[in-house]
Structure formats: structure tokens, C-alpha cells
Design a protein around this motif. Structure first.
Motif, PDB file in Angstrom:
ATOM      1  N   LEU A 234       0.468  -0.811   0.117  1.00  0.00           N
ATOM      2  CA  LEU A 234      -0.356   0.229   0.304  1.00  0.00           C
ATOM      3  C   LEU A 234       1.308   1.251   0.143  1.00  0.00           C
ATOM      4  O   LEU A 234       0.730   1.961  -0.695  1.00  0.00           O
ATOM      5  CB  LEU A 234      -1.475  -0.252   1.215  1.00  0.00           C
ATOM      6  CG  LEU A 234      -2.069   1.353   0.960  1.00  0.00           C
ATOM      7  CD1 LEU A 234      -2.851   1.065   0.164  1.00  0.00           C
ATOM      8  CD2 LEU A 234      -2.651   1.477   2.314  1.00  0.00           C
ATOM      9  N   LEU A 235       1.694   1.341   0.500  1.00  0.00           N
ATOM     10  CA  LEU A 235       2.755   2.379   0.810  1.00  0.00           C
ATOM     11  C   LEU A 235       3.584   2.544  -0.631  1.00  0.00           C
ATOM     12  O   LEU A 235       3.743   3.840  -0.821  1.00  0.00           O
ATOM     13  CB  LEU A 235       4.100   2.063   2.020  1.00  0.00           C
ATOM     14  CG  LEU A 235       5.248   3.178   1.804  1.00  0.00           C
ATOM     15  CD1 LEU A 235       4.074   4.632   2.474  1.00  0.00           C
ATOM     16  CD2 LEU A 235       5.657   2.826   3.163  1.00  0.00           C
TER      17      LEU A 235
ATOM     18  N   MET B 178       2.273   1.604  -4.112  1.00  0.00           N
ATOM     19  CA  MET B 178       1.291   2.256  -4.799  1.00  0.00           C
ATOM     20  C   MET B 178       0.784   3.630  -3.841  1.00  0.00           C
ATOM     21  O   MET B 178       0.844   4.587  -5.211  1.00  0.00           O
ATOM     22  CB  MET B 178       0.315   1.207  -4.623  1.00  0.00           C
ATOM     23  CG  MET B 178       0.433  -0.097  -4.926  1.00  0.00           C
ATOM     24  SD  MET B 178       0.704  -0.009  -6.924  1.00  0.00           S
ATOM     25  CE  MET B 178      -0.971   0.658  -7.391  1.00  0.00           C
ATOM     26  N   THR B 179       0.532   4.383  -2.710  1.00  0.00           N
ATOM     27  CA  THR B 179       1.061   5.504  -2.621  1.00  0.00           C
ATOM     28  C   THR B 179       1.503   5.794  -3.307  1.00  0.00           C
ATOM     29  O   THR B 179       1.932   7.295  -3.722  1.00  0.00           O
ATOM     30  CB  THR B 179       0.497   5.509  -1.415  1.00  0.00           C
ATOM     31  OG1 THR B 179      -0.552   4.546  -0.282  1.00  0.00           O
ATOM     32  CG2 THR B 179      -0.100   6.965  -0.937  1.00  0.00           C
ATOM     33  N   LEU B 180       3.356   6.099  -2.865  1.00  0.00           N
ATOM     34  CA  LEU B 180       4.262   6.563  -3.302  1.00  0.00           C
ATOM     35  C   LEU B 180       4.139   6.775  -5.204  1.00  0.00           C
ATOM     36  O   LEU B 180       4.976   7.752  -5.074  1.00  0.00           O
ATOM     37  CB  LEU B 180       5.643   6.227  -3.043  1.00  0.00           C
ATOM     38  CG  LEU B 180       5.988   6.502  -0.478  1.00  0.00           C
ATOM     39  CD1 LEU B 180       6.963   5.580  -0.474  1.00  0.00           C
ATOM     40  CD2 LEU B 180       6.323   8.359  -0.988  1.00  0.00           C
ATOM     41  N   THR B 181       3.765   5.540  -5.568  1.00  0.00           N
ATOM     42  CA  THR B 181       3.742   5.755  -7.322  1.00  0.00           C
ATOM     43  C   THR B 181       2.891   6.768  -8.130  1.00  0.00           C
ATOM     44  O   THR B 181       3.077   7.344  -8.548  1.00  0.00           O
ATOM     45  CB  THR B 181       3.826   4.635  -7.264  1.00  0.00           C
ATOM     46  OG1 THR B 181       4.512   3.219  -7.306  1.00  0.00           O
ATOM     47  CG2 THR B 181       3.773   4.180  -9.162  1.00  0.00           C
ATOM     48  N   LEU B 182       1.817   6.774  -7.317  1.00  0.00           N
ATOM     49  CA  LEU B 182       0.948   7.794  -7.259  1.00  0.00           C
ATOM     50  C   LEU B 182       1.299   9.055  -6.925  1.00  0.00           C
ATOM     51  O   LEU B 182       1.478   9.786  -8.233  1.00  0.00           O
ATOM     52  CB  LEU B 182      -0.267   7.142  -6.915  1.00  0.00           C
ATOM     53  CG  LEU B 182      -1.586   5.735  -7.253  1.00  0.00           C
ATOM     54  CD1 LEU B 182      -2.344   5.421  -6.281  1.00  0.00           C
ATOM     55  CD2 LEU B 182      -1.102   6.770  -8.189  1.00  0.00           C
ATOM     56  N   ALA B 183       1.791   9.939  -6.270  1.00  0.00           N
ATOM     57  CA  ALA B 183       2.318  10.517  -6.019  1.00  0.00           C
ATOM     58  C   ALA B 183       3.097  11.365  -6.808  1.00  0.00           C
ATOM     59  O   ALA B 183       3.666  12.192  -7.175  1.00  0.00           O
ATOM     60  CB  ALA B 183       2.402  11.067  -4.543  1.00  0.00           C
TER      61      ALA B 183
END
Length: 100
Positions: free
Chosen positions: A7-8, A10-15
Motif C-alpha cells: 500500500l505504501l 502504491m501511494t508513493l508511485t501515485l504521488a
């Protein structure tokens, strides 16, 4: 633990994708000269001349020294100006205007 790490990531990738996107306001072609120009008032506000404070500096701002007057006299006369580049100011001034 693995699901939290996934989850972390994926969140960093989207950011990263959101932050690194090209600015839509930026032109795609070459920069034109119209975009570089600024108004006169803005330029004058940015570059301000420093005021002189002492009386000594104000005096020399308005009154030129005799040597500076001779230099200007020689610069305004093309043959003297050309010759001063070749042999020096003092010799060129003496040749055209006499002794200083």
C-alpha cells in the motif's frame, strides 16, 4: 506487513506520477519574445538607482574634472579619438589641441 508495504509503495508511485506530470500552462513550442518582455513600470521598480548621500559625491556628479573634459573633447573629435587608440591619449591630445 506485506500488505502495508504494498500500500505504501502504491501511494508513493501515485504521488510521483501526480507531481512529475508536465505543467499544462507551459507552452510546448519554442519560447516567443513576447513572453520575455516586461512592462516598463515593473522593470523600473526592480532596478532602482541608489541615491548619492554625500555632498562630495553630488559635486562630482555635476562637475567634471579638467582631465575628463579633455578626454571628452578628444573622443568627440574622430581623428583624435582614433589616434588616442594608437599612441595614447596625452600624445593625441597634444597633437590636435596643443598642450594641456
Amino acid at each position: 506487513m506485506r500488505s502495508l508495504l504494498a500500500l505504501l509503495i502504491m501511494t508513493l508511485t501515485l504521488a510521483v506520477l501526480c507531481c512529475c506530470e508536465k505543467d499544462p500552462k507551459e507552452p510546448l513550442g519554442p519560447i516567443s519574445t513576447d513572453s520575455i518582455k516586461i512592462k516598463k513600470e515593473v522593470a523600473n521598480a526592480f532596478v532602482k538607482r541608489q541615491k548619492r548621500s554625500s555632498l562630495y559625491e553630488r559635486y562630482f556628479e555635476y562637475y567634471k574634472s579638467p582631465m575628463e573634459q579633455m578626454h571628452e573633447r578628444c573622443e568627440n573629435y574622430p581623428p583624435c579619438d582614433y589616434l588616442s587608440d594608437q599612441i595614447g591619449f596625452s600624445l593625441a591630445y597634444n597633437r590636435f589641441f596643443g598642450r594641456y
